[in-house]
Design a protein around this motif. Structure first.
Motif, mmCIF file in Angstrom:
data_model
loop_
_atom_site.group_PDB
_atom_site.id
_atom_site.type_symbol
_atom_site.label_atom_id
_atom_site.label_comp_id
_atom_site.label_asym_id
_atom_site.label_seq_id
_atom_site.Cartn_x
_atom_site.Cartn_y
_atom_site.Cartn_z
ATOM 1 N N TYR A 65 0.782 -1.236 0.000
ATOM 2 C CA TYR A 65 0.000 0.000 0.000
ATOM 3 C C TYR A 65 0.816 1.290 0.000
ATOM 4 O O TYR A 65 0.239 2.368 0.114
ATOM 5 C CB TYR A 65 -0.941 0.002 1.199
ATOM 6 N N TYR A 66 2.134 1.211 -0.117
ATOM 7 C CA TYR A 66 2.943 2.427 -0.204
ATOM 8 C C TYR A 66 3.588 2.456 -1.590
ATOM 9 O O TYR A 66 4.697 1.957 -1.783
ATOM 10 C CB TYR A 66 4.017 2.463 0.886
ATOM 11 N N PRO A 67 2.919 3.030 -2.591
ATOM 12 C CA PRO A 67 3.490 3.065 -3.946
ATOM 13 C C PRO A 67 4.714 3.982 -3.994
ATOM 14 O O PRO A 67 4.633 5.156 -3.671
ATOM 15 C CB PRO A 67 2.352 3.634 -4.804
ATOM 16 N N LEU A 68 5.833 3.424 -4.383
ATOM 17 C CA LEU A 68 7.059 4.209 -4.464
ATOM 18 C C LEU A 68 6.999 5.133 -5.681
ATOM 19 O O LEU A 68 6.861 4.657 -6.818
ATOM 20 C CB LEU A 68 8.271 3.287 -4.571
ATOM 21 N N PRO A 69 7.114 6.444 -5.476
ATOM 22 C CA PRO A 69 6.936 7.372 -6.597
ATOM 23 C C PRO A 69 8.138 7.498 -7.513
ATOM 24 O O PRO A 69 8.034 8.083 -8.591
ATOM 25 C CB PRO A 69 6.651 8.705 -5.898
ATOM 26 N N ILE A 70 9.287 6.969 -7.093
ATOM 27 C CA ILE A 70 10.527 7.095 -7.867
ATOM 28 C C ILE A 70 11.121 5.707 -8.072
ATOM 29 O O ILE A 70 11.159 4.894 -7.141
ATOM 30 C CB ILE A 70 11.548 7.994 -7.134
ATOM 31 N N ALA A 71 11.589 5.428 -9.277
ATOM 32 C CA ALA A 71 12.259 4.159 -9.545
ATOM 33 C C ALA A 71 13.609 4.120 -8.840
ATOM 34 O O ALA A 71 14.189 5.160 -8.513
ATOM 35 C CB ALA A 71 12.441 3.959 -11.045
ATOM 36 N N GLY A 72 14.110 2.928 -8.620
ATOM 37 C CA GLY A 72 15.384 2.754 -7.937
ATOM 38 C C GLY A 72 15.177 2.194 -6.540
ATOM 39 O O GLY A 72 14.049 1.970 -6.097
ATOM 40 N N ARG A 73 16.276 1.975 -5.843
ATOM 41 C CA ARG A 73 16.214 1.339 -4.536
ATOM 42 C C ARG A 73 15.849 2.365 -3.469
ATOM 43 O O ARG A 73 16.701 2.993 -2.864
ATOM 44 C CB ARG A 73 17.562 0.663 -4.215
#
Length: 483
Positions: free
Chosen positions: A329-337
């Motif tokens: 439920y926490y969509p990461l807004p930026i690609a990468g680690r």
């Protein structure tokens, strides 16, 4: 040496290059029962990709070079170098002290796939009706995020991830499904896995968690598998096309093949399918996140974190209570680690210490570590190091007075016959304050966002203790607790 074992197995299984340097009893004292003697080579062998105890001082330079070469090439992993006390005092020829700068980062010396492999993968994918990409940590390790995004966008293919694969694609992208599998997956994301007529695994081993113990893909589903390790494709599923090589180079080849064919207009309808999936998934989430019930619902915590954390935050999670909620439920807004968790072996207490490493590696990013109260007890002593360094990390303790994952497992698998899973109520905020952190303890949901905001704005280490709903009573995005 024995204290470092959990970190080494986690690094090896997660494909991260970590070098362990340990002291050892002197060579002259070996076998004479000196204090702390243990066969370090035997101890470290199953946990590392490369392992040696140096017996002569003049061997040190080449052994260090070998360790770096082993841990950074191919599938990265942990290496160990044992250094007996007397060897440390021996001379070394200065002319032999040199290093290969290429092995100072990983993956080093990336290898491209065999000729024709990318073409075969493209032919297979374009022949499918409803393909699904499942991206793992290998995509992020290889730095292949941009190539994956280009492929997913040009063909409009939905992209799901394993937990370790989070960040392979920004999770707000139209083609980003989210996490699939038994931990952090939801019924909505699982639909994508079960309905696909082809699954394209990329840098993921198709292990028990991502496939819910191999429930899906079904045996009849067509499989294309990209991985740097030739032992992975075909290990769990009959594979139609295997593309073995560095993921960045492999996906660049795939895009080059599509460029040569002027391919990019055809659509698999991924964005539309993902939009409908997310609508249903997050409608159910928001209903629970709006609850003012006490103890505070985990969904409420995730919602308030989403509204308070900066987009470039680095989130470090223990593998227990917090991990499935963050993954689902926490969509990461930026690609990468940007999301770190130790899901390979799941040792408790990892996030408190791991957050310190994340801050050292990325000091410009706000680092937040999230853990349960059971995990807090494993490594609480590291708060002294955090305070001494003045690391501006925010720690969040989900206090539910239990080893929640194990208790939920006992409820599901053993008829709620609980054994040694409940722990004494502890004032974690008071303990952290004694170490010098600025702290908050939250029991009322209406005070949660304000407390999180204040902690995040603190110029120094901070901790928020949140009295949280017990895991076995919650609607956790976990379909299988053990195995």
């Amino acid at each position: 040496a024995t204290y470092i074992l959990p970190g080494l197995i986690e690094a090896s299984e997660s494909s991260y290059a970590v070098l362990a340097l340990t002291s050892d009893v002197s060579v002259a004292a070996t076998g004479k029962y000196p204090l702390t003697e243990v066969d370090q080579e035997a101890l470290m062998r199953p946990l590392t990709k490369w392992n040696a105890v140096v017996r002569r001082g003049d061997h040190v330079p080449r052994m260090v070079r070998a360790a770096f070469r082993a841990m950074t090439t191919g599938r990265p992993g942990a290496a160990h170098l044992g250094l007996p006390f007397d060897v440390l005092n021996e001379p070394v020829d200065p002319s032999d002290i040199w290093a290969d700068p290429t092995t100072g980062a990983f993956p080093a010396y990336p290898q491209a796939p065999a000729p024709g492999a990318a073409e075969a993968a493209v032919d297979a994918i374009l022949s499918a009706k409803k393909p699904l990409i499942v991206a793992g940590g290998g995509v992020v390790i290889a730095g292949a995020e941009a190539e994956l995004a280009r492929l997913a966008t040009r063909l409009d293919i939905p992209v799901a991830t394993s937990i370790s694969g989070q960040g392979a694609l920004a999770e707000v992208d139209p083609q980003a499904v989210g996490v699939v599998g038994s931990n952090g997956g939801t019924p909505e994301t699982w639909e994508m896995m079960t309905s696909a007529d082809m699954v394209v695994f990329m840098g993921v081993r198709a292990g028990s968690t991502t496939t819910a113990r191999w429930e899906a893909p079904a045996a009849a589903t067509r499989i294309v598998h990209f991985d740097v390790d030739p032992m992975v494709p075909g290990a769990n599923y009959q594979t139609e096309v295997a593309v073995v090589g560095d993921l960045r180079l492999a996906l660049a080849q795939v895009n080059a093949v599509l460029d040569a064919r002027d391919q990019g207009a055809a659509s698999f309808g991924g964005a539309a399918a993902v939009a409908e999936l997310k609508r249903r998934k997050f409608a159910a989430f928001e209903a629970r996140a709006a609850s003012d019930a006490t103890p505070i619902r985990p969904e409420r915590i995730i919602r308030d974190l989403r509204e308070t954390l900066p987009a470039d935050a680095t989130i470090v999670s223990d593998p227990g209570t917090s991990c499935p909620y963050l993954s689902a439920y926490y969509p990461l807004p930026i690609a990468g680690r940007r999301f770190l968790t130790n899901r390979a072996h799941g040792g408790l207490g990892w996030s408190l210490s791991g957050a310190l490493g994340a801050w050292v590696g990325r000091p410009e990013s706000k680092v937040v570590a999230i853990m349960g109260d059971g995990s807090f007890g494993f490594t609480v002593g590291e708060l002294e190091t955090v305070t001494r360094l003045g690391a501006p990390i925010t720690f969040i303790v989900l206090a539910n007075q239990e080893f929640g994952w194990i208790k939920a497992s006992q409820k599901e698998g053993y008829g709620a016959r609980y054994h040694n899973v409940d722990i004494t109520a502890t004032q974690h905020a008071d303990i952290a304050a004694a170490y010098g952190l600025k702290t908050w303890r939250v029991e009322d949901p209406s005070a949660l966002k304000q407390s999180l905001t204040a902690a995040l704005e603190t110029n120094g280490p901070s901790l928020v203790e949140i009295v949280t709903q017990p895991l076995e009573e919650a609607e956790v995005p976990v379909s299988r607790w053990m195995g």
